[in-house]
Design a protein around this motif. Sequence first.
Motif, PDB file in Angstrom:
ATOM      1  N   GLY A   1      29.474 -27.983 -18.036  1.00 20.07           N
ATOM      2  CA  GLY A   1      27.844 -27.986 -16.998  1.00 20.07           C
ATOM      3  C   GLY A   1      28.761 -28.186 -15.973  1.00 20.07           C
ATOM      4  O   GLY A   1      30.051 -28.622 -15.310  1.00 20.07           O
ATOM      5  N   GLN A   2      27.952 -29.037 -15.077  1.00 21.47           N
ATOM      6  CA  GLN A   2      28.194 -29.330 -13.787  1.00 21.47           C
ATOM      7  C   GLN A   2      28.309 -30.806 -13.165  1.00 21.47           C
ATOM      8  O   GLN A   2      28.649 -31.247 -12.333  1.00 21.47           O
TER       9      GLN A   2
ATOM     10  N   HIS B   1      34.536 -34.147 -19.485  1.00 18.42           N
ATOM     11  CA  HIS B   1      35.442 -33.146 -19.808  1.00 18.42           C
ATOM     12  C   HIS B   1      35.460 -32.616 -21.447  1.00 18.42           C
ATOM     13  O   HIS B   1      35.611 -33.600 -22.109  1.00 18.42           O
TER      14      HIS B   1
ATOM     15  N   GLN C   1      34.897 -27.836 -17.706  1.00 15.83           N
ATOM     16  CA  GLN C   1      34.178 -28.823 -17.942  1.00 15.83           C
ATOM     17  C   GLN C   1      33.523 -29.138 -18.441  1.00 15.83           C
ATOM     18  O   GLN C   1      32.773 -27.366 -18.329  1.00 15.83           O
TER      19      GLN C   1
ATOM     20  N   GLN D   1      31.040 -33.200 -12.804  1.00 17.39           N
ATOM     21  CA  GLN D   1      32.502 -33.264 -12.587  1.00 17.39           C
ATOM     22  C   GLN D   1      33.166 -35.102 -13.785  1.00 17.39           C
ATOM     23  O   GLN D   1      34.557 -33.977 -13.396  1.00 17.39           O
TER      24      GLN D   1
END
Length: 92
Positions: free
Chosen positions: A44-45, A50, A42, A47
Amino acid sequence: MALPTNYNMNKYLAVIFERDSEYISHPRDLVTSVPALEYVGQIGQLQDSHLYAIPLAVWDTFDMRQLETLRGIASVQIQEPKMRVKRGGDDL
């Protein structure tokens, strides 16, 4: 933590999934649809974002349409290595 990359061996693609994509909850499943890919992780954060690797030996014959035409993918971006610039004494 930065994702492990080796630009001497692989080309990297950032794949952004649509909000309702089945791949958001199972991003590794994209490798089943496009076997040339290897899941890296992934970004970073995010979602829906990818990173995937493709060996350079396969890159020249890889057809990006394999990814771009799959349902659930919003965009695919080729990643380039970041070049670090050493600052001289004047820049401090």
